[in-house]
Design a protein around this motif. Structure first.
Motif, PDB file in Angstrom:
ATOM      1  N   PRO A  97       0.821  -1.211   0.000  1.00  0.00           N
ATOM      2  CA  PRO A  97       0.000   0.000   0.000  1.00  0.00           C
ATOM      3  C   PRO A  97       0.856   1.263   0.000  1.00  0.00           C
ATOM      4  N   VAL A  98       0.361   2.317  -0.638  1.00  0.00           N
ATOM      5  CA  VAL A  98       1.062   3.602  -0.710  1.00  0.00           C
ATOM      6  C   VAL A  98       0.383   4.591   0.226  1.00  0.00           C
ATOM      7  N   PHE A  99       1.192   5.249   1.055  1.00  0.00           N
ATOM      8  CA  PHE A  99       0.698   6.301   1.943  1.00  0.00           C
ATOM      9  C   PHE A  99       1.559   7.541   1.751  1.00  0.00           C
ATOM     10  N   GLY A 100       1.001   8.699   2.037  1.00  0.00           N
ATOM     11  CA  GLY A 100       1.772   9.937   1.936  1.00  0.00           C
ATOM     12  C   GLY A 100       1.678  10.538   0.552  1.00  0.00           C
ATOM     13  N   THR A 101       2.788  10.547  -0.174  1.00  0.00           N
ATOM     14  CA  THR A 101       2.804  11.122  -1.521  1.00  0.00           C
ATOM     15  C   THR A 101       3.341  10.092  -2.508  1.00  0.00           C
ATOM     16  N   PHE A 102       2.956  10.265  -3.785  1.00  0.00           N
ATOM     17  CA  PHE A 102       3.415   9.373  -4.853  1.00  0.00           C
ATOM     18  C   PHE A 102       3.586  10.199  -6.115  1.00  0.00           C
ATOM     19  N   ASP A 103       4.775  10.116  -6.715  1.00  0.00           N
ATOM     20  CA  ASP A 103       5.055  10.833  -7.959  1.00  0.00           C
ATOM     21  C   ASP A 103       4.923   9.897  -9.153  1.00  0.00           C
ATOM     22  N   VAL A 104       4.194  10.353 -10.162  1.00  0.00           N
ATOM     23  CA  VAL A 104       4.088   9.635 -11.427  1.00  0.00           C
ATOM     24  C   VAL A 104       5.060  10.276 -12.405  1.00  0.00           C
ATOM     25  N   PHE A 105       5.940   9.469 -13.023  1.00  0.00           N
ATOM     26  CA  PHE A 105       6.940  10.050 -13.921  1.00  0.00           C
ATOM     27  C   PHE A 105       7.329   9.047 -14.999  1.00  0.00           C
ATOM     28  N   GLU A 106       8.026   9.557 -15.983  1.00  0.00           N
ATOM     29  CA  GLU A 106       8.607   8.714 -17.012  1.00  0.00           C
ATOM     30  C   GLU A 106      10.023   8.354 -16.598  1.00  0.00           C
ATOM     31  N   ALA A 107      10.283   7.070 -16.476  1.00  0.00           N
ATOM     32  CA  ALA A 107      11.618   6.628 -16.100  1.00  0.00           C
ATOM     33  C   ALA A 107      12.561   6.736 -17.297  1.00  0.00           C
ATOM     34  N   PRO A 108      13.856   6.946 -17.063  1.00  0.00           N
ATOM     35  CA  PRO A 108      14.824   6.928 -18.159  1.00  0.00           C
ATOM     36  C   PRO A 108      14.748   5.601 -18.905  1.00  0.00           C
ATOM     37  N   PRO A 109      14.953   5.604 -20.215  1.00  0.00           N
ATOM     38  CA  PRO A 109      14.775   4.372 -21.014  1.00  0.00           C
ATOM     39  C   PRO A 109      15.682   3.228 -20.585  1.00  0.00           C
ATOM     40  N   ASP A 110      16.861   3.548 -20.011  1.00  0.00           N
ATOM     41  CA  ASP A 110      17.783   2.470 -19.622  1.00  0.00           C
ATOM     42  C   ASP A 110      17.630   2.082 -18.157  1.00  0.00           C
ATOM     43  N   ALA A 111      16.607   2.597 -17.495  1.00  0.00           N
ATOM     44  CA  ALA A 111      16.417   2.302 -16.078  1.00  0.00           C
ATOM     45  C   ALA A 111      15.652   1.004 -15.881  1.00  0.00           C
ATOM     46  N   GLU A 112      15.913   0.355 -14.760  1.00  0.00           N
ATOM     47  CA  GLU A 112      15.175  -0.843 -14.375  1.00  0.00           C
ATOM     48  C   GLU A 112      13.989  -0.429 -13.518  1.00  0.00           C
ATOM     49  N   VAL A 113      12.808  -0.847 -13.899  1.00  0.00           N
ATOM     50  CA  VAL A 113      11.588  -0.468 -13.192  1.00  0.00           C
ATOM     51  C   VAL A 113      11.054  -1.669 -12.429  1.00  0.00           C
ATOM     52  N   ALA A 114      10.612  -1.433 -11.195  1.00  0.00           N
ATOM     53  CA  ALA A 114      10.087  -2.522 -10.372  1.00  0.00           C
ATOM     54  C   ALA A 114       8.877  -2.036  -9.576  1.00  0.00           C
ATOM     55  N   VAL A 115       8.158  -2.985  -8.987  1.00  0.00           N
ATOM     56  CA  VAL A 115       6.950  -2.762  -8.176  1.00  0.00           C
ATOM     57  C   VAL A 115       6.074  -1.644  -8.761  1.00  0.00           C
ATOM     58  N   ARG A 116       5.556  -1.876  -9.942  1.00  0.00           N
ATOM     59  CA  ARG A 116       4.693  -0.891 -10.595  1.00  0.00           C
ATOM     60  C   ARG A 116       3.391  -0.692  -9.811  1.00  0.00           C
ATOM     61  N   ALA A 117       2.788   0.443 -10.051  1.00  0.00           N
ATOM     62  CA  ALA A 117       1.537   0.771  -9.376  1.00  0.00           C
ATOM     63  C   ALA A 117       0.363   0.035 -10.010  1.00  0.00           C
ATOM     64  N   LEU A 118      -0.649  -0.186  -9.204  1.00  0.00           N
ATOM     65  CA  LEU A 118      -1.936  -0.689  -9.673  1.00  0.00           C
ATOM     66  C   LEU A 118      -2.941   0.457  -9.581  1.00  0.00           C
ATOM     67  N   SER A 119      -3.794   0.558 -10.560  1.00  0.00           N
ATOM     68  CA  SER A 119      -4.773   1.643 -10.533  1.00  0.00           C
ATOM     69  C   SER A 119      -5.677   1.506  -9.316  1.00  0.00           C
ATOM     70  N   ARG A 120      -6.133   2.630  -8.832  1.00  0.00           N
ATOM     71  CA  ARG A 120      -7.018   2.617  -7.668  1.00  0.00           C
ATOM     72  C   ARG A 120      -8.380   2.048  -8.036  1.00  0.00           C
ATOM     73  N   ALA A 121      -9.002   1.441  -7.055  1.00  0.00           N
ATOM     74  CA  ALA A 121     -10.315   0.823  -7.273  1.00  0.00           C
ATOM     75  C   ALA A 121     -11.186   1.094  -6.059  1.00  0.00           C
ATOM     76  N   PRO A 122     -12.485   0.883  -6.163  1.00  0.00           N
ATOM     77  CA  PRO A 122     -13.340   1.094  -4.990  1.00  0.00           C
ATOM     78  C   PRO A 122     -12.903   0.238  -3.810  1.00  0.00           C
ATOM     79  N   TYR A 123     -13.090   0.765  -2.608  1.00  0.00           N
ATOM     80  CA  TYR A 123     -12.720   0.009  -1.407  1.00  0.00           C
ATOM     81  C   TYR A 123     -13.941  -0.267  -0.539  1.00  0.00           C
ATOM     82  N   GLY A 124     -15.097  -0.063  -1.053  1.00  0.00           N
ATOM     83  CA  GLY A 124     -16.309  -0.423  -0.336  1.00  0.00           C
ATOM     84  C   GLY A 124     -17.537  -0.041  -1.161  1.00  0.00           C
TER      85      GLY A 124
END
Length: 605
Positions: free
Chosen positions: A441-468
């Protein structure tokens, strides 16, 4: 060059005297200090009250000096202490003057934005910009130095007194001297435009004054250091409690580390307060709480000091028994604490803002047995980073690490990669229901950005969904937004993973972060044991602090931990456990650590 006394380990005891204590029995106090393990006495000398027969018109002799045959407490104390080889340092307090001097010298006094002075218990606060500090302070020091061979000086509450003893906020000083010194219109309070500029101004005034006092003492009596801020001969930290303040269990360790990391060879003095809070000066601090002040201080390389109101006879605090035990431990192992400097390979930067992020990462490293040092963000450009394998940046924003070429682990807004930011989620509503792969889970702040093309990306985000309600709790779709990016020697968590751990306490946050830092000591000790490493004249020094007593707003008695195994650095042939008083055989790089109660110290050679 002559080695000065404070460059070796020392142990101080402060008697913060009330005016009625001027008739104290000097020999009795010195007996107590010797038994306690202290070799330095911080004695109230001058300022608000002079405990010697001052001849300066603007100083006030303590009327209770009449109880002494000599009429001179300072003179009696210095002579008696010299016979025993105990040093005496002078506590000075120039923060306030009496009504008569305030009336005669209004230009010395603090003036609030409304034009009001700051008066407390009949004493008027003065301003560091005015001539009482800028001129008269030096006349007092000269009078004292002319009469007594004091071994050092401490100036209490040398600050712009925005807040008084009752925590009433009075605003920014608008005295004539401040108006003349300040470039522009003075702000009224901490919420006014320009307050940040005024803070820099006030720090500059105090830094200049500190430097002048230090130079003055060095010219008059080089063997008498100044104890004050981080630019003085000895850096001062007061370890204290306060009613209504959230307890940060690691405050002493953090503060000492911040000073020793910045200037490793400069002594730090941790003056540990024996009472609960200023309004409750007759109430002893809990012994388990007080023990943490001293244990954390010596583990990080500070000199221990105990501070009481009055004398040991008038205020026999219950915490003094354990204080004496720990002070004598420091005395008996002075060879271990001589030239003790930090030796961790991980540096945790303390940000100007983002306190929760810092504390969460602090706890993560501590619990995962990653030894680390602390450095204030504002000192980054002045410290030598080259000895660190990893630098951790907790949500610091734009930062310049100069020529540092080691590993960097950054969180939040720390700008360390060439990225293009697309969006920022920073409110609770914006991040609510936001997860990363693996159910993080993500708490606090979260930045959405384009990673450099040669960067390794991990633990991608999942779109938010209803919670009740539960029937509608689905729809988390994988996105391209990374929760962690690696490029070269840089790892970036574009969200406040430390704040998440501090405020929620999920180990998934701690472990995700700490796994990227690495550098943990191999051991089967539990997470409740803090590992602090250093080097001293005695060798490689490992302090093992039992934190099992860390409880809500208090320190409880720690639970005994161990025995347990711990790997020591390559090449170590011999290990001594100082508290257990055992020699530990080294078997293929491992030692068996004895049971730990409050703490133990391993000396590796």
């Amino acid at each position: 060059m002559m080695r000065l006394w404070w460059q070796d380990p020392f142990r101080m005891f402060q008697t913060n005297l009330r005016e009625i204590d001027a008739g104290l029995d000097v020999e009795s106090v010195l007996d107590y200090l010797e038994e306690f393990g202290a070799d330095t006495w911080l004695l109230s000398v001058g300022g608000i009250l002079s405990n010697y027969p001052t001849d300066l018109e603007f100083q006030t002799r303590n009327p209770y000096l009449a109880e002494r045959p000599s009429g001179d407490l300072v003179g009696d104390a210095v002579k008696a202490a010299a016979r025993r080889g105990i040093r005496v340092m002078g506590r000075m307090d120039f923060s306030k003057i009496d009504h008569r001097r305030a009336e005669a010298h209004p230009d010395w006094c603090f003036v609030g934005p409304s034009g009001a002075r700051q008066v407390y218990n009949g004493l008027t606060s003065v301003c560091p910009s005015g001539d009482y500090y800028q001129v008269k302070l030096f006349e007092v020091l000269d009078e004292v130095l002319d009469r007594y061979p004091l071994d050092g000086f401490f100036c209490n509450w040398m600050s712009f007194n925005e807040v008084d003893y009752s925590r009433v906020y009075h605003g920014v000083c608008h005295c004539v001297a401040c108006q003349e010194r300040y470039d522009g219109a003075l702000p009224d309070d901490r919420d006014a435009p320009g307050y940040a500029d005024w803070l820099r101004f006030s720090k500059d005034v105090l830094a200049d004054l500190t430097g002048r006092i230090r130079d003055h003492l060095a010219a008059r009596r080089p063997e008498a250091p100044l104890v004050l801020g981080d630019q003085a001969d000895i850096v001062f930290h007061e370890a204290n409690n306060a009613v209504g303040r959230r307890l940060w269990h690691h405050r002493t360790s953090e503060s000492v580390s911040a000073a020793k990391t910045f200037r490793p060879t400069v002594p730090v003095l941790t003056n540990s307060v024996g009472f609960v809070d200023m309004p409750y000066r007759m109430a002893s601090e809990d012994p388990h709480h007080f023990a943490q002040y001293l244990v954390q201080a010596i583990a990080r390389g500070a000199n221990p000091s105990t501070y009481i109101m009055g004398t040991p006879a008038t205020t026999p605090y219950t915490c003094l028994e354990v204080a004496g035990q720990l002070t004598r431990f420091h005395r008996d192992h002075v060879d271990v604490y001589r030239e003790l400097v930090p030796a961790a390979q991980t540096l945790l930067v303390r940000p100007v803002h983002s306190r929760a992020e810092f504390e969460g990462l602090y706890l993560s490293l501590l619990q995962r047995h990653v030894p680390f040092d602390v450095l204030p963000e504002e000192r980054l450009g002045e410290a030598d980073l080259s000895r660190y394998r990893t630098v951790v940046l907790p949500d610091v924003g734009p930062v310049d690490l100069g020529a540092y070429a080691g590993r960097v682990v950054a969180t939040g807004t720390s700008s360390v990669l060439p990225i293009r930011q697309l969006a920022r989620y920073e409110t609770e509503a914006e991040v609510r229901s936001l997860h990363l792969e693996g159910g993080v889970p993500v708490f606090g702040t979260f930045d959405v950005f384009e990673a450099p093309p040669d960067a390794e990306v991990a633990v991608r985000a999942l779109s938010r969904a209803p919670y009740g309600p539960p029937e509608k709790c689905h729809g988390h779709v994988p996105l391209d937004h990374p929760g962690m990016v690696k490029q070269g020697n840089v790892v970036l968590f574009p969200w406040t993973i430390g704040r998440a751990y501090r405020e929620v306490g999920l180990s998934v946050h701690r472990d995700l972060f700490a796994d990227q830092v690495g550098g943990a000591v191999e051991t089967d000790l539990p997470e409740q044991v803090e590992i602090v490493v250093g080097r001293s004249a005695a060798g490689y020094v490992v302090h093992l602090l039992n934190r099992s007593g860390d409880a809500d707003q208090r320190f409880a008695p720690p639970v005994r931990i161990g025995p347990a195994r711990l790997r020591v650095p390559d090449g170590v042939r011999e290990v001594r456990a100082l508290v257990a008083q055992e020699r530990l055989p080294v078997d293929d790089g491992w030692v068996q650590v004895p049971e730990i109660e409050l703490f133990d110290v391993l000396v590796c050679v």
